[in-house]
Design a protein around this motif. Structure first.
Motif, short mmCIF file in Angstrom:
data_model
loop_
_atom_site.label_atom_id
_atom_site.label_comp_id
_atom_site.label_asym_id
_atom_site.label_seq_id
_atom_site.Cartn_x
_atom_site.Cartn_y
_atom_site.Cartn_z
N GLY A 84 0.78 -1.23 0.00
CA GLY A 84 0.00 0.00 0.00
C GLY A 84 0.81 1.28 0.00
N THR A 85 2.00 1.24 -0.56
CA THR A 85 2.78 2.47 -0.70
C THR A 85 3.19 2.64 -2.15
OG1 THR A 85 4.58 3.78 0.27
CG2 THR A 85 5.08 1.49 -0.30
N LEU A 86 3.88 3.73 -2.43
CA LEU A 86 4.33 4.06 -3.78
C LEU A 86 5.74 4.62 -3.69
CD1 LEU A 86 1.19 6.26 -4.67
CD2 LEU A 86 1.39 3.81 -5.00
N SER A 87 6.44 4.61 -4.79
CA SER A 87 7.70 5.32 -5.01
C SER A 87 8.93 4.59 -4.50
CB SER A 87 7.67 6.73 -4.39
OG SER A 87 7.96 6.73 -3.01
N ASN A 89 15.29 3.38 -1.07
CA ASN A 89 14.47 4.32 -0.29
C ASN A 89 12.99 4.18 -0.64
OD1 ASN A 89 16.81 5.27 0.93
ND2 ASN A 89 17.09 6.90 -0.57
N VAL A 90 12.49 2.99 -0.33
CA VAL A 90 11.14 2.59 -0.73
C VAL A 90 10.10 3.18 0.21
CG1 VAL A 90 9.60 0.61 -1.01
CG2 VAL A 90 11.99 0.46 -1.75
N GLY A 91 8.98 3.55 -0.34
CA GLY A 91 7.82 3.90 0.47
C GLY A 91 8.05 5.07 1.41
N GLU A 92 8.46 6.20 0.88
CA GLU A 92 8.59 7.40 1.70
C GLU A 92 7.28 7.61 2.47
OE1 GLU A 92 9.38 12.20 1.07
OE2 GLU A 92 8.86 10.92 -0.62
N MET A 93 7.38 7.82 3.79
CA MET A 93 6.18 7.93 4.62
C MET A 93 5.28 9.06 4.15
SD MET A 93 4.34 6.67 6.96
CE MET A 93 3.79 6.53 8.66
N CYS A 94 5.86 10.16 3.69
CA CYS A 94 5.05 11.26 3.16
C CYS A 94 4.19 10.79 1.99
CB CYS A 94 5.94 12.41 2.70
SG CYS A 94 6.84 13.25 4.02
N THR A 127 0.06 10.57 1.85
CA THR A 127 -0.64 11.36 0.83
C THR A 127 -1.46 10.46 -0.09
OG1 THR A 127 1.27 12.84 0.93
CG2 THR A 127 -0.34 13.30 -0.75
N TRP A 128 -0.96 9.26 -0.37
CA TRP A 128 -1.74 8.26 -1.12
C TRP A 128 -2.98 7.86 -0.32
CZ3 TRP A 128 -3.21 6.13 -5.38
CH2 TRP A 128 -3.67 4.81 -5.43
N ILE A 158 -7.51 1.94 0.96
CA ILE A 158 -7.32 2.45 2.32
C ILE A 158 -6.98 1.30 3.25
CG2 ILE A 158 -8.59 3.39 4.30
CD1 ILE A 158 -10.08 5.21 2.30
N GLU A 159 -7.71 0.20 3.16
CA GLU A 159 -7.44 -0.97 4.01
C GLU A 159 -6.04 -1.50 3.77
OE1 GLU A 159 -10.08 -4.80 4.85
OE2 GLU A 159 -8.95 -4.99 2.96
N ARG A 160 -5.65 -1.63 2.50
CA ARG A 160 -4.32 -2.15 2.17
C ARG A 160 -3.22 -1.29 2.82
NH1 ARG A 160 -2.70 -4.78 -2.62
NH2 ARG A 160 -4.43 -3.87 -3.82
N THR A 161 -3.34 0.02 2.66
CA THR A 161 -2.31 0.91 3.18
C THR A 161 -2.29 0.92 4.70
OG1 THR A 161 -2.38 2.33 1.23
CG2 THR A 161 -1.52 3.31 3.25
#
Length: 821
Positions: free
Chosen positions: A318-321, A339-344, A348-349, A369-372
């Motif tokens: 459930g993250t990106l980038s 540097n996977v999944g920057e918390m910011c 924001t996702w 939302i549930e996945r993240t």
């Protein structure tokens, strides 16, 4: 009586903010204080496209279980321990010389206010209320008479991240205004809004906002989000017109072309420079402007971005980038070096999916939302103290920190949103989006209704609902059927309903004063492939949770990256309680483990291995080897460790059409000889952003691998990358490439990502004598992936290794840098 200066007033307010009142404030006192507070303000402007899903009003729910525990840790560990002086330091000292740190330091106060106000909406806490009020007052006291509330001295205004800082001050103070109705907060926001409207625009003498923010202007245009809300509270048309100007500015020269590119290509990787956080921030603003304007083009662009992200960019957690940027479609890098999944980005996702759920009520946004929430959001929080992981990779030890960093301030915002994500109202329906133990209160046609939820989800799929109504009343209980379930059944009385995965199930009836409803959802375990980026591996997902191998629970497994599944159906078994692990979920599956043996091959042995939800992982890995691809060679002590490069790219400019980034440090330690990384000394990097001169063609470059704890090594392997006419080799005219060792711990940046080489003593271990002689402009005869080895006279304990030499052509390349015991 002497006059108190503005700076002294700020200092006093900041000091007050960290003086906590007693934790034992009587509940009756808290209720009286809450009753005396101002009523939440009403919006002055109605939206043209109203939301169909609204979260339950403040105080209408109490959550229990794992999410409530994480929310408590967020308040106790982070919000109540905020360093107010540090948050405000950039404003107090703005007239100083300025520094790189000052560029971002201004965002922390606003992020804190937003998170704290969310937490207070859910549950009143006098300690947090006191800190929040003092922080808001101190921040407002920093505002200049012209409305400026940034951290830059007058000579540097509107450069770098100045507008971005105003964005977060607007977000924080508007959130505070929503909570308290404090007139001073709205006045401060209007002052900022008026200043932005005067400063930027298309009239003579005004600035172009694209030039006032990094990442092709996306950092500045992200102010769109809070300005939409400021317009709603004030009905001042200038703010709405400014929002429309921001969208037009996307297509200015050197602008990000966000809407245009998404409508043309539908690919977020091709938008501007692909910077994920700033782009997602703009997408949130576009949704808010769509609700105000009903301009369907804006919604279409956002939905195209969302669909491309889910199809090509989304991690199963459930993250990106990676490296804070969207990657070429389908390339999901997962190691710490990337540097996977920057918390910011994660937060924001989450906010984008929450907006789309409120706008449409569609199950697909609730699913994300549930996945993240159950994966990457919780994975980035340290359950022992509330610290936050800036990046959260799929392998290695979590790098938690309490430093004042953008991601550490974003994490509490995401966790504080959980109550608003869990359930809400949709027309005459109570919509359950997340299955969380607790109670919810609402009204149906004026009749008070309470729904009590008993469940151990996500550990199990049974949910018992008790519906209590003041009198019999008709309403709909709307249930989101998870996309991952293979069976979803609802039983009440003599009735049974079956849900379709990924859709909504309505239970519409006249509810008596007391009734019960039982939900049974299957919690299947799926084995998901790692292809195309990681074809030799799979991952396990049980229900909504991705599982991971935890090193602490597998002390007899020497190498987690030499563990495979036995094949066939995988059915995790609940493991016995483990000392030090509390009652958190632990599962056991049958696996194949590679164990040391005589010779140079590992001995495979069937053995049970233990896994935990990725959200609880401390040190381990998500990837599990495929049984038919499990390697039998002993791994390097540096396998999958964090790697770094002499030039740390910030990716400020877009990647040229037809090209993909090649400066991917993960490829140094990923055990794949076919992947390789490059370093070009001429590239603009972090050091140049900090003021160092740009490198030149032929300058020395290096590739390095860092270890968290010392390891004994006796040989180092350097495997060459690919060579072309434009570069990829080392120039040996002046010196041969050499191997260097770090014999003491390597200091890093506060987020653990960047080594501080000014404090590292690198010792030469030897040169690569067999490296072919070459010149700066003539590539040598080298096979792609060619291997060079350096054996040490005796084993040494090291914290890091690197290969260094002059770049041949434009760049040097490396496919592997490994150390063996």
């Amino acid at each position: 009586m002497g006059t108190i200066s503005r700076r002294e007033l700020i200092r006093i307010a900041a000091a007050s903010a960290v003086t906590l009142p007693s934790a034992g404030t009587p509940a009756t006192t808290a209720r009286l204080q809450a009753a005396n507070r101002r009523r939440a303000p009403e919006f002055a402007v109605a939206e043209q496209v109203p939301e169909v899903f609204t979260s339950l009003p403040s105080g209408s729910q109490e959550l229990r279980g794992v999410l409530a525990d994480r929310m408590r840790i967020n308040v106790e560990g982070r919000l109540l321990r905020i360093d107010a002086d540090a948050c405000l330091s950039g404003f107090v000292r703005r007239d100083g010389a300025g520094s790189f740190d000052a560029a971002w330091v201004g965002e922390h106060a606003g992020k804190f206010l937003d998170a704290a106000c969310n937490a207070l909406r859910y549950c009143e806490d006098d300690r947090l209320r006191h800190i929040t009020e003092r922080m808001a007052q101190a921040l407002i006291a920093c505002q200049e008479p012209d409305g400026y509330l940034g951290t830059y001295p007058a000579t540097r205004r509107w450069t770098g991240w100045d507008v971005w800082v105003h964005k977060y001050n607007l977000i924080g103070l508007l959130s505070y205004y929503e909570l308290t109705a404090a007139p001073a907060a709205l006045r401060a926001c209007r002052g900022m809004g008026d200043l932005l409207v005067r400063t930027f625009g298309e009239a003579p003498g005004q600035r172009d906002i694209i030039g006032a923010g990094e990442h092709m202007g996306m950092a500045a245009t992200a102010v769109l989000e809070p300005l939409c809300k400021l317009y709603r509270f004030t009905a001042d048309l200038r703010y709405l017109e400014f929002c429309e100007y921001l969208v037009r500015s996307y297509d200015h020269p050197h602008g990000p072309r966000i809407v245009t590119t998404l409508l043309e290509s539908g690919r977020v990787y091709r938008v501007a420079n692909g910077k994920a956080y700033e782009m997602l921030s703009n997408l949130n603003g576009l949704i808010d402007l769509y609700r105000l304007s009903a301009n369907k083009t804006l919604l279409e662009a956002v939905l195209r971005a969302w669909e491309n992200i889910v199809r090509c960019q989304l991690y199963r957690t459930g993250t990106l980038s990676a490296a804070e940027h969207f990657q070429p479609d389908g390339q999901l890098l997962t190691l710490q070096s990337s540097n996977v999944g920057e918390m910011c980005v994660t937060v924001t996702w989450l906010q984008l999916n929450w907006r789309l759920l409120r706008l449409t009520g569609e199950a697909r946004f609730g699913h994300e939302i549930e996945r993240t929430v159950y994966n990457h959001l919780l994975a980035a929080q340290d359950v022992s103290n509330g610290n936050v992981s800036y990046y959260t990779s799929w392998a290695g030890c979590k790098e938690f920190t309490d430093a004042l960093l953008c991601c550490v301030s974003s994490g509490p915002r995401g966790i504080s949103l959980i109550p608003q994500l869990a359930c809400g109202l949709q027309q005459n329906a109570l919509f359950l989006n997340l299955y969380v133990a607790g109670r919810m209160r609402c009204k149906s046609d004026g009749v008070p209704v309470e729904v009590v939820c008993e469940t151990a989800f996500p550990a199990e799929g049974r949910v018992a609902l008790t519906v209590k109504a003041e009198r019999a009343t008709h309403f709909t209980l709307r249930l989101r059927v998870p996309e991952w379930t293979s069976g979803f059944h609802v039983r009440f009385g003599e009735h049974t309903l079956a849900g379709i995965p990924g859709q909504l199930l309505d239970v519409s009836r006249t509810w008596p004063r007391l009734s019960t409803l039982d939900i049974d959802m299957d919690m299947p375990t799926r084995v998901l492939p790692g292809s195309p980026t990681h074809p030799d591996y799979v991952l396990l997902q049980r229900g909504p949770q991705v599982l991971a191998l935890e090193q602490a629970l597998n002390p007899s497994v020497p190498y987690l990256h030499r563990v495979a599944l036995t094949g066939g159906t995988v059915t995790p078994r609940s493991a016995a309680l483990v000392a030090g692990w509390g009652e958190r979920q632990v599962y056991e599956v049958d696996g194949i483990v590679g164990l040391p043996a005589e010779g140079d091959q590992l001995r495979p042995e069937r053995r049970a291995v233990q896994l935990v939800p990725f959200a609880d992982l401390m040190n381990g890995r998500v990837w599990i080897a495929r049984a038919d691809r499990m390697r039998s060679d002993p791994p390097a002590v540096t396998a999958f460790a964090r790697a770094s490069l002499s030039v740390v790219s910030l990716g400020l400019e877009p990647t040229a059409d037809g090209q993909t980034p090649t400066d991917i440090a993960e490829f140094l330690t990923d055990e794949d000889p076919h992947s390789f990384c490059t370093v070009n000394p001429q590239d603009f990097g972090l050091a140049n952003y900090l003021g160092s001169p740009r490198g030149r063609r032929g300058d020395p470059v290096w590739f390095a691998v860092m270890l968290r704890s010392p390891a004994s090594i006796s040989r180092i392997v350097f495997r060459h990358g690919a060579v072309s006419a434009s570069g990829g080799w080392f120039d040996t005219t002046e010196a041969m490439p050499r191997i260097e060792l770090a014999r003491s711990p390597i200091p890093t940046s506060a987020n653990g990502a960047v080594p501080d080489n000014s404090k590292v003593r690198w010792e030469t271990a030897g040169v690569l004598e067999h490296y072919p002689r070459s010149r700066a402009s003539t590539p040598p005869t080298l096979a792609d992936g060619q291997l060079f080895e350096l054996r040490l006279p005796q084993p040494l304990e090291v914290y890091g290794i690197r290969v260094i030499g002059r770049a041949g052509g434009d760049y040097a390349s490396c496919a592997e840098l490994s150390a063996y015991g």
